[in-house]
Design a protein around this motif. Sequence first.
Motif, PDB file in Angstrom:
ATOM      1  N   GLN A  30      40.179  34.906  40.687  1.00 40.22           N
ATOM      2  CA  GLN A  30      39.380  35.305  39.525  1.00 40.22           C
ATOM      3  C   GLN A  30      37.895  35.288  39.869  1.00 40.22           C
ATOM      4  OE1 GLN A  30      40.737  36.456  36.710  1.00 40.22           O
ATOM      5  NE2 GLN A  30      38.685  36.939  35.952  1.00 40.22           N
ATOM      6  N   THR A  33      36.974  38.433  41.679  1.00 37.60           N
ATOM      7  CA  THR A  33      36.862  39.639  40.853  1.00 37.60           C
ATOM      8  C   THR A  33      35.483  39.738  40.194  1.00 37.60           C
ATOM      9  OG1 THR A  33      37.704  38.599  38.817  1.00 37.60           O
ATOM     10  CG2 THR A  33      39.336  39.534  40.339  1.00 37.60           C
ATOM     11  N   ALA A  66      44.250  43.631  41.394  1.00 39.20           N
ATOM     12  CA  ALA A  66      42.919  43.250  41.866  1.00 39.20           C
ATOM     13  C   ALA A  66      42.014  44.473  42.012  1.00 39.20           C
ATOM     14  CB  ALA A  66      43.029  42.516  43.197  1.00 39.20           C
TER      15      ALA A  66
END
Length: 350
Positions: A30, A33, A66
């Motif tokens: 996370q 990202t 992703a």
Amino acid sequence: MERGLGGEVHAFSILIAARNEEANLPHLLQDLTRQEPVPGGFEVLIIDDHSTDATAALVLEAAAQAPFRLRLLRLAELPEAPTGKKAAVEAGVRAARAPWVLLTDADCRVPAGWVRAYAAVATDAAARFISGPVLLTGRGALAALQGLELAGLVGVGAASIYRGRPTMCNGANLAYRRADFFAVQGFRGNEAVPSGDDEFLLHKLHAAFPGSIRFVQRAGAVVRTAAQPTLRQLLGQRVRWASKWRHYQAAAPRRLAVLVLLSNLTFPVGAGLWLAGAAPGGAVVAAWTLKLTADVLFLGPVLRFLGRLRWLGWVPVLQLAYGPYALAVGLLGLRGGYEWKGRRVGEKPR
């Protein structure tokens, strides 16, 4: 930059060795990202070191969603099915498609400016290896003492790099040119040592390319990882780190390790001499005060950079505990055996 499958062009290949990290990897992915954009972007390679949990399945599922190229490599599927972090890193370097590889650990957290901070330093044509800062997180006295200890190591590592005599770095936050890994034959010569995937390579690259080591002193480059929750786990981790000391080829890091140990024995040795009547109490207090002052002056800027200036209050406590702690860790590290991720590593036959 190199062109990968599907036409992508990447500036960095982020390598993450993982063993049984299903609980931690989602947080790190996370974080990735949320990275600020950099020219060329990046790809991510997760190298699964024979996990027995859902690590591999988690990565495959994440790869479909992703916003960056995410690949899974399984050591179990390679010839001879190698094990350990060095094998994982080497497999990742071989599979990487970018000129720079950027490494962190699966249980770490990275800020949004992490890749950008490294990209800024990588523009230096002479740079071949970049070391970054690591901050320990957690609550309580044990976490604070661990964080203070690691902050000192970060400071020493950065100072040694700035002086042109690099001694240490942290494998949870570093980068190097992929071609240079092969130029110095990677981990050859210390592949039998389970630990040291970071510092052995640092020393080899410094020897081959003097003046090419950099430290990224940017807030956006600080990687965070949790402190060990118990004293037993702390000792196990530190013994794993210490197991590589006796294998150093360069003299500088060996001398530094001995110097650090001796300096931190100032109080217990001085107290022993005072109790034995071999040294006056005033001299012992003066020596310890001098050591304490030097530590505070050195750690102050490091802790200010890390946003943990309040840890300075723990310096006297760490001084009292560090001598016997460092001695115990050093002696246990000489045995060469420890347990990591449910695997017994480097144990000598009896």
